[in-house]
Write a protein that holds these residues in place. Structure first.
Motif, PDB file in Angstrom:
ATOM      1  N   ASN A  65       5.213   0.201  10.684  1.00 37.49           N
ATOM      2  CA  ASN A  65       3.959   0.087   9.939  1.00 37.49           C
ATOM      3  C   ASN A  65       3.884  -1.250   9.210  1.00 37.49           C
ATOM      4  O   ASN A  65       4.294  -1.373   8.061  1.00 37.49           O
ATOM      5  CB  ASN A  65       3.846   1.233   8.928  1.00 37.49           C
ATOM      6  CG  ASN A  65       3.739   2.574   9.610  1.00 37.49           C
ATOM      7  OD1 ASN A  65       2.784   2.842  10.317  1.00 37.49           O
ATOM      8  ND2 ASN A  65       4.736   3.420   9.416  1.00 37.49           N
ATOM      9  N   ASP A  67       1.002  -2.735   8.609  1.00 35.59           N
ATOM     10  CA  ASP A  67      -0.280  -2.744   7.906  1.00 35.59           C
ATOM     11  C   ASP A  67      -1.141  -3.932   8.328  1.00 35.59           C
ATOM     12  O   ASP A  67      -1.708  -4.649   7.501  1.00 35.59           O
ATOM     13  CB  ASP A  67      -0.048  -2.762   6.391  1.00 35.59           C
ATOM     14  CG  ASP A  67      -1.297  -2.355   5.606  1.00 35.59           C
ATOM     15  OD1 ASP A  67      -2.143  -1.648   6.190  1.00 35.59           O
ATOM     16  OD2 ASP A  67      -1.432  -2.757   4.441  1.00 35.59           O
ATOM     17  N   ILE A 205       0.306   6.288  -3.119  1.00 32.49           N
ATOM     18  CA  ILE A 205      -0.453   5.793  -1.967  1.00 32.49           C
ATOM     19  C   ILE A 205       0.043   6.447  -0.685  1.00 32.49           C
ATOM     20  O   ILE A 205      -0.743   6.940   0.128  1.00 32.49           O
ATOM     21  CB  ILE A 205      -0.348   4.255  -1.874  1.00 32.49           C
ATOM     22  CG1 ILE A 205      -1.083   3.596  -3.045  1.00 32.49           C
ATOM     23  CG2 ILE A 205      -0.916   3.757  -0.546  1.00 32.49           C
ATOM     24  CD1 ILE A 205      -0.918   2.097  -3.105  1.00 32.49           C
ATOM     25  N   ARG A 208      -0.940  10.122  -0.675  1.00 32.49           N
ATOM     26  CA  ARG A 208      -2.350  10.346  -0.361  1.00 32.49           C
ATOM     27  C   ARG A 208      -2.622  10.128   1.129  1.00 32.49           C
ATOM     28  O   ARG A 208      -3.360  10.895   1.756  1.00 32.49           O
ATOM     29  CB  ARG A 208      -3.246   9.447  -1.205  1.00 32.49           C
ATOM     30  CG  ARG A 208      -4.712   9.641  -0.874  1.00 32.49           C
ATOM     31  CD  ARG A 208      -5.673   9.101  -1.896  1.00 32.49           C
ATOM     32  NE  ARG A 208      -7.040   9.436  -1.525  1.00 32.49           N
ATOM     33  CZ  ARG A 208      -7.605  10.609  -1.737  1.00 32.49           C
ATOM     34  NH1 ARG A 208      -6.930  11.569  -2.337  1.00 32.49           N
ATOM     35  NH2 ARG A 208      -8.848  10.841  -1.344  1.00 32.49           N
ATOM     36  N   ARG A 209      -2.041   9.080   1.709  1.00 31.80           N
ATOM     37  CA  ARG A 209      -2.217   8.844   3.144  1.00 31.80           C
ATOM     38  C   ARG A 209      -1.735  10.039   3.957  1.00 31.80           C
ATOM     39  O   ARG A 209      -2.386  10.452   4.922  1.00 31.80           O
ATOM     40  CB  ARG A 209      -1.453   7.586   3.565  1.00 31.80           C
ATOM     41  CG  ARG A 209      -2.083   6.283   3.122  1.00 31.80           C
ATOM     42  CD  ARG A 209      -1.199   5.113   3.529  1.00 31.80           C
ATOM     43  NE  ARG A 209      -1.732   3.836   3.074  1.00 31.80           N
ATOM     44  CZ  ARG A 209      -1.076   2.689   3.127  1.00 31.80           C
ATOM     45  NH1 ARG A 209       0.162   2.663   3.623  1.00 31.80           N
ATOM     46  NH2 ARG A 209      -1.621   1.568   2.692  1.00 31.80           N
ATOM     47  N   HIS A 210      -0.586  10.584   3.553  1.00 31.37           N
ATOM     48  CA  HIS A 210      -0.065  11.748   4.257  1.00 31.37           C
ATOM     49  C   HIS A 210      -0.996  12.942   4.072  1.00 31.37           C
ATOM     50  O   HIS A 210      -1.251  13.698   5.024  1.00 31.37           O
ATOM     51  CB  HIS A 210       1.334  12.096   3.745  1.00 31.37           C
ATOM     52  CG  HIS A 210       1.921  13.305   4.385  1.00 31.37           C
ATOM     53  ND1 HIS A 210       2.334  13.341   5.699  1.00 31.37           N
ATOM     54  CD2 HIS A 210       2.147  14.567   3.888  1.00 31.37           C
ATOM     55  CE1 HIS A 210       2.789  14.537   5.993  1.00 31.37           C
ATOM     56  NE2 HIS A 210       2.691  15.296   4.916  1.00 31.37           N
ATOM     57  N   ARG A 213      -3.810  12.603   6.381  1.00 27.70           N
ATOM     58  CA  ARG A 213      -3.349  12.745   7.770  1.00 27.70           C
ATOM     59  C   ARG A 213      -3.149  14.200   8.162  1.00 27.70           C
ATOM     60  O   ARG A 213      -3.474  14.603   9.284  1.00 27.70           O
ATOM     61  CB  ARG A 213      -2.060  11.942   7.946  1.00 27.70           C
ATOM     62  CG  ARG A 213      -1.568  11.849   9.379  1.00 27.70           C
ATOM     63  CD  ARG A 213      -0.511  10.761   9.512  1.00 27.70           C
ATOM     64  NE  ARG A 213       0.629  10.998   8.640  1.00 27.70           N
ATOM     65  CZ  ARG A 213       1.032  10.169   7.683  1.00 27.70           C
ATOM     66  NH1 ARG A 213       0.380   9.039   7.478  1.00 27.70           N
ATOM     67  NH2 ARG A 213       2.087  10.440   6.941  1.00 27.70           N
ATOM     68  N   PRO A 219     -10.868  12.480   4.172  1.00 28.34           N
ATOM     69  CA  PRO A 219     -10.857  11.016   4.189  1.00 28.34           C
ATOM     70  C   PRO A 219     -11.966  10.473   3.284  1.00 28.34           C
ATOM     71  O   PRO A 219     -13.027  11.072   3.169  1.00 28.34           O
ATOM     72  CB  PRO A 219     -11.151  10.664   5.656  1.00 28.34           C
ATOM     73  CG  PRO A 219     -10.796  11.898   6.421  1.00 28.34           C
ATOM     74  CD  PRO A 219     -11.095  13.050   5.504  1.00 28.34           C
TER      75      PRO A 219
END
Length: 220
Positions: A65, A67, A205, A208-210, A213, A219
């Motif tokens: 990753n 980014d 962060i 939250r992404r997890h 997902r 989203p």
């Protein structure tokens, strides 16, 4: 007439990770060991790898990753076309991403939680054109594209879901009818269990992404 011994050329390697300390640490480790490995490139971005005059190399150890909005599959295919073999490194083991890398031609997956010698073994295997099938790769490939299951308890799962939604520790404790210390303990244990299966949720962060997902959160 005596025969001269022909020395094997060292394996030329590139390390690509967006954390400079990780790059420098791996370069130092690989240079300190006599494995027939030469780190020709140590950079923190995909663009820097491609622009380096030493590229292509024999093996690229690539952060999963970076980014940069370029898929891991596209990167692996580009490296293969250039004549480089790929090892994927990551602090977390989302099976779908690992599978994408392997389908594209990567030969190993090495969690960053492992000792650096695990990377050495993967490099030697990749240089020989062989897949390095450690337990992490086997688990990811046998998991049908799902994130590895950490086995959270009911309260651990509820606490980390609420915390991922943006609530404070105090607010989560109020929602759950317990103390802040208990909530901290639930979240700490949940993060440790995720880390044990290779998924780093150590920051809000990443958490939250997890959550987005896996469907805990909508989203933005």
């Amino acid at each position: 007439m005596s025969r001269k011994r022909v020395k094997c050329a060292p394996i030329r390697v590139a390390i690509v990770d967006d954390h400079r300390l990780v790059v420098d640490g791996l370069v130092a480790h690989l240079h300190s060991r006599r494995h027939g490995i030469h780190v020709a490139i140590g950079v923190t971005s995909w663009a820097a790898l491609l622009a380096n005059t030493e590229f292509p190399v024999d093996v690229v150890a690539l952060d999963l990753n970076l980014d940069d909005n370029i898929s891991i599959g596209a990167k692996v295919r580009a490296l293969s076309a250039a004549g480089s073999r790929t090892i994927v490194m990551s602090r977390h083991a989302e099976s779908s991403s690992v599978q994408s890398a392997i389908r594209a031609g990567a030969l190993a997956f090495v969690p960053k939680t492992e000792p650096a010698d695990e990377l050495v073994r993967a490099i030697l295997s990749a240089a020989a054109g062989q897949r390095y099938a450690n337990g992490f790769l086997t688990g990811a490939l046998s998991n049908d594209g799902r994130t590895l299951e950490p086995g959270l308890g009911r309260q651990e799962l509820r606490a980390i879901m609420l915390y991922a939604s943006g609530r404070s520790i105090r607010e989560v404790a109020g929602d759950m009818g317990t103390t802040e210390e208990t909530v901290k303990s639930y979240i700490k244990r949940a993060r440790r269990k995720y880390r044990d299966v290779g998924l780093d949720l150590g920051t809000k962060i990443l958490l939250r992404r997890h959550g987005v997902r896996v469907g805990w959160l909508a989203p933005e």
